[in-house]
Write a protein that holds these residues in place. Structure first.
Motif, PDB file in Angstrom:
ATOM      1  N   ASP A 147     -24.167  41.337  -8.640  1.00 17.01           N
ATOM      2  CA  ASP A 147     -24.581  41.004  -9.991  1.00 17.01           C
ATOM      3  C   ASP A 147     -24.339  39.610 -10.807  1.00 17.01           C
ATOM      4  O   ASP A 147     -23.296  39.196 -10.231  1.00 17.01           O
ATOM      5  N   ALA A 148     -25.238  39.495 -11.680  1.00 16.18           N
ATOM      6  CA  ALA A 148     -24.757  38.136 -12.559  1.00 16.18           C
ATOM      7  C   ALA A 148     -24.912  36.949 -11.798  1.00 16.18           C
ATOM      8  O   ALA A 148     -24.480  35.797 -12.445  1.00 16.18           O
ATOM      9  N   THR A 149     -25.612  36.887 -10.642  1.00 18.98           N
ATOM     10  CA  THR A 149     -26.139  35.574 -10.007  1.00 18.98           C
ATOM     11  C   THR A 149     -27.385  35.708  -9.217  1.00 18.98           C
ATOM     12  O   THR A 149     -27.485  36.806  -8.878  1.00 18.98           O
ATOM     13  N   ASP A 150     -28.282  34.934  -9.275  1.00 21.50           N
ATOM     14  CA  ASP A 150     -29.459  35.003  -8.797  1.00 21.50           C
ATOM     15  C   ASP A 150     -29.536  35.169  -7.263  1.00 21.50           C
ATOM     16  O   ASP A 150     -30.212  35.810  -6.750  1.00 21.50           O
ATOM     17  N   GLN A 151     -28.280  34.549  -6.738  1.00 22.02           N
ATOM     18  CA  GLN A 151     -28.514  34.497  -5.145  1.00 22.02           C
ATOM     19  C   GLN A 151     -26.866  34.281  -4.946  1.00 22.02           C
ATOM     20  O   GLN A 151     -26.187  33.286  -5.532  1.00 22.02           O
ATOM     21  N   THR A 152     -26.214  34.855  -3.902  1.00 20.24           N
ATOM     22  CA  THR A 152     -24.863  34.571  -3.473  1.00 20.24           C
ATOM     23  C   THR A 152     -25.045  33.684  -2.119  1.00 20.24           C
ATOM     24  O   THR A 152     -26.084  33.689  -1.418  1.00 20.24           O
ATOM     25  N   PHE A 153     -23.943  32.788  -2.017  1.00 23.10           N
ATOM     26  CA  PHE A 153     -24.223  31.887  -0.868  1.00 23.10           C
ATOM     27  C   PHE A 153     -23.839  32.589   0.456  1.00 23.10           C
ATOM     28  O   PHE A 153     -23.140  33.759   0.513  1.00 23.10           O
ATOM     29  N   GLY A 154     -24.548  32.167   1.658  1.00 26.71           N
ATOM     30  CA  GLY A 154     -24.472  32.942   3.039  1.00 26.71           C
ATOM     31  C   GLY A 154     -25.821  33.837   3.001  1.00 26.71           C
ATOM     32  O   GLY A 154     -26.021  33.947   4.165  1.00 26.71           O
ATOM     33  N   PHE A 155     -26.351  34.370   1.947  1.00 28.37           N
ATOM     34  CA  PHE A 155     -27.403  34.905   2.048  1.00 28.37           C
ATOM     35  C   PHE A 155     -28.732  34.279   2.890  1.00 28.37           C
ATOM     36  O   PHE A 155     -29.386  34.920   3.870  1.00 28.37           O
ATOM     37  N   ASP A 156     -28.914  32.955   2.449  1.00 24.63           N
ATOM     38  CA  ASP A 156     -29.973  32.353   2.952  1.00 24.63           C
ATOM     39  C   ASP A 156     -29.969  32.243   4.680  1.00 24.63           C
ATOM     40  O   ASP A 156     -30.632  32.257   5.302  1.00 24.63           O
ATOM     41  N   THR A 157     -28.474  31.637   4.880  1.00 19.99           N
ATOM     42  CA  THR A 157     -28.188  31.580   6.252  1.00 19.99           C
ATOM     43  C   THR A 157     -28.529  32.939   7.148  1.00 19.99           C
ATOM     44  O   THR A 157     -29.296  32.745   8.145  1.00 19.99           O
ATOM     45  N   ALA A 158     -28.364  33.959   6.496  1.00 19.27           N
ATOM     46  CA  ALA A 158     -28.174  35.282   7.127  1.00 19.27           C
ATOM     47  C   ALA A 158     -29.700  35.673   7.191  1.00 19.27           C
ATOM     48  O   ALA A 158     -29.974  36.235   8.328  1.00 19.27           O
ATOM     49  N   ILE A 159     -30.467  35.298   6.453  1.00 15.25           N
ATOM     50  CA  ILE A 159     -31.910  35.626   6.453  1.00 15.25           C
ATOM     51  C   ILE A 159     -32.661  34.967   7.333  1.00 15.25           C
ATOM     52  O   ILE A 159     -33.698  35.195   8.140  1.00 15.25           O
ATOM     53  N   ASN A 160     -32.201  33.564   7.590  1.00 11.30           N
ATOM     54  CA  ASN A 160     -32.693  32.668   8.386  1.00 11.30           C
ATOM     55  C   ASN A 160     -32.430  33.103  10.075  1.00 11.30           C
ATOM     56  O   ASN A 160     -33.260  33.071  10.970  1.00 11.30           O
ATOM     57  N   THR A 161     -31.119  33.658  10.182  1.00  8.59           N
ATOM     58  CA  THR A 161     -30.727  34.139  11.594  1.00  8.59           C
ATOM     59  C   THR A 161     -31.660  35.426  11.978  1.00  8.59           C
ATOM     60  O   THR A 161     -32.130  35.226  12.853  1.00  8.59           O
ATOM     61  N   VAL A 162     -31.727  36.323  10.730  1.00  5.70           N
ATOM     62  CA  VAL A 162     -32.687  37.339  11.328  1.00  5.70           C
ATOM     63  C   VAL A 162     -33.963  37.006  11.355  1.00  5.70           C
ATOM     64  O   VAL A 162     -34.880  37.808  12.430  1.00  5.70           O
ATOM     65  N   MET A 163     -34.850  35.979  10.729  1.00  2.65           N
ATOM     66  CA  MET A 163     -36.089  35.557  10.868  1.00  2.65           C
ATOM     67  C   MET A 163     -36.129  35.074  12.432  1.00  2.65           C
ATOM     68  O   MET A 163     -37.341  35.334  13.033  1.00  2.65           O
ATOM     69  N   GLU A 164     -35.274  34.372  12.726  1.00  2.00           N
ATOM     70  CA  GLU A 164     -35.410  33.713  13.949  1.00  2.00           C
ATOM     71  C   GLU A 164     -35.499  34.835  15.187  1.00  2.00           C
ATOM     72  O   GLU A 164     -36.146  34.613  15.985  1.00  2.00           O
ATOM     73  N   ALA A 165     -34.498  36.102  14.994  1.00  2.00           N
ATOM     74  CA  ALA A 165     -34.438  37.206  15.827  1.00  2.00           C
ATOM     75  C   ALA A 165     -35.837  37.739  15.946  1.00  2.00           C
ATOM     76  O   ALA A 165     -36.309  38.062  16.848  1.00  2.00           O
ATOM     77  N   LEU A 166     -36.233  38.047  14.643  1.00  2.00           N
ATOM     78  CA  LEU A 166     -37.671  38.680  14.567  1.00  2.00           C
ATOM     79  C   LEU A 166     -38.681  37.908  15.216  1.00  2.00           C
ATOM     80  O   LEU A 166     -39.693  38.570  15.945  1.00  2.00           O
ATOM     81  N   ASP A 167     -39.023  36.521  15.336  1.00  2.00           N
ATOM     82  CA  ASP A 167     -39.634  35.647  15.665  1.00  2.00           C
ATOM     83  C   ASP A 167     -39.689  35.904  17.180  1.00  2.00           C
ATOM     84  O   ASP A 167     -40.710  35.989  18.008  1.00  2.00           O
ATOM     85  N   ARG A 168     -38.505  36.098  17.911  1.00  2.00           N
ATOM     86  CA  ARG A 168     -38.325  36.043  19.176  1.00  2.00           C
ATOM     87  C   ARG A 168     -38.746  37.508  19.852  1.00  2.00           C
ATOM     88  O   ARG A 168     -39.229  37.672  20.800  1.00  2.00           O
TER      89      ARG A 168
END
Ligand code: F6P
Length: 369
Positions: A147-168
């Motif tokens: 809480d108290a932050t709009d985003q934590t770091f590491g999240f963007d990389t994680a969702i990109n990794t999952v997105m790539e897996a979903l594409d495959r």
């Protein structure tokens, strides 16, 4: 008294971007403040055992693009509840070694401590602040549940990794007319599942904040079949649970600062969906792939800004604060605000409504309702 000696540690599960924060801190210290930075090895363990390295331009060079943390990390070493051994019955005994850790800060002449961590680590940081240490927090977790932050770091990389897996998985699901269930991390929050599922074109997204009814999911998959789409992509957060059901727990790790490990819901969902729809189903558990690898541009920039701001805050205060992304600015907020409660998806929020509007099933309501 000017602050010239600052310590930093990375604590809890790793996340892509930790090295970017370390680099930002070390470089701002040298270039802007003429301060020295000590990096404790393996999180609070290094502070307790007085194991550290002095960080400078040279040893923080070439690390921005590297995953992991050059300092090492641990999610087992809470100085306020430290594993001390086992009793005769084999039960772990815990003790408070926070004074020992504080003693090392004093001996090294450390005037402020930067803790890069999630809610558990920031809670410990807050406890050290109560004991008089000048503490600064940096919000880290792929789960984005702080809480108290709009985003934590590491999240963007994680969702990109999952997105790539979903594409495959999308293409193989389509070829074989299968249901592909992808289990992702996130603990008790569904941010990774929701964001990556939306980016990766998932047909169904199941999150802890919205308990699911399997009949709703089955109906969605059947509707797709009737429309000629004989495959479906299902993204399941590890903490998702059926209505009136329980989260699936994979393990209890006694000595961990957060002993419950979730996992296994993907297999449960895939087995039931396969059996009840008559379609073939498969499960992919992405696991720690989501925590590794090179950070995205967004995470590299965010961590650089957070590191520089953390150094500025360590020197000038306000202490017992966390650096935080608010809108487009890096600001400081009291650590107490960040650890008060976990940040969860609001089921009536704009992003959830957008997901529903494009036809994504969240497992709670039938499409025609
Ligand atoms: O908090 C980060 C996280 O990756 C969670 O998403 C996951 O539940 C947990 O850590 C896994 O922990 P470990 O690395 O101890 O298996």
């Amino acid at each position: 008294m000017a602050i010239k000696r600052v310590a930093v540690l990375t604590c809890g599960g790793d996340a892509p971007g930790l090295n970017g924060v370390i680099r930002g801190i070390a470089r701002a210290a040298e270039n802007v403040y003429g301060a020295q930075v000590f990096g404790f090895i393996d999180g609070f363990k290094g502070m307790i055992e007085n194991k550290y390295m002095v960080l400078d331009q040279a040893n923080t060079s070439g690390i921005l693009h590297r995953g992991g943390t050059i300092l090492g990390t641990s999610n087992r070493d809470n100085p306020f509840q430290y594993p001390m051994g086992r009793d005769e019955g084999g039960k772990l005994i815990f003790g408070d070694v926070s004074d020992q850790a504080m003693g090392n800060l004093t001996r090294l002449g450390i005037q402020a401590l930067i803790v890069i961590g999630g809610d558990g680590s920031l809670h410990m940081a807050h406890q050290f602040a109560d004991k008089g240490v000048r503490v600064v927090g940096v919000p880290k977790t792929i789960d984005n549940d702080l809480d108290a932050t709009d985003q934590t770091f590491g999240f963007d990389t994680a969702i990109n990794t999952v997105m790539e897996a979903l594409d495959r998985l999308h293409t193989t699901a389509e070829s074989h007319h299968r249901i592909m269930v992808v289990e992702v991390m996130g603990r008790y929050a569904g941010w990774i599942a929701l964001h990556s599922g939306m980016a990766g074109g998932a047909d169904v997204i199941l999150v802890p904040e919205i308990p699911y009814d399997l009949n709703v999911v089955i109906k969605k998959i059947q509707q797709r079949s009737q429309q000629g789409k004989h495959f479906s992509l299902v993204t399941v957060a590890e903490g998702a649970a059926e209505k009136e059901g329980q989260m699936v727990v994979a393990a209890h790790i006694e000595e961990s600062t957060d002993p419950i490990r979730l996992g296994g819901v993907g297999q449960v969902v895939a087995e039931k969906l396969g059996r009840l729809t008559g379609l073939e189903s498969r499960t992919t558990v992405l696991g720690h792939l989501q925590r590794g690898g090179s950070p995205t541009a967004l995470d590299r920039i965010l961590t650089t800004r957070l590191g520089v701001k953390a150094m500025e805050t360590a020197i000038n205060g306000p202490w017992n604060h966390m650096v935080s992304l608010r809108g487009n600015e890096i600001v400081t907020v009291p650590i107490a605000q960040a650890i008060d409660r976990l940040k969860n998806i609001q089921p009536d929020s704009e992003i959830v409504r957008a997901a529903r509007a494009v036809g994504i099933c969240l497992g709670d309501v039938y499409d025609d309702e």
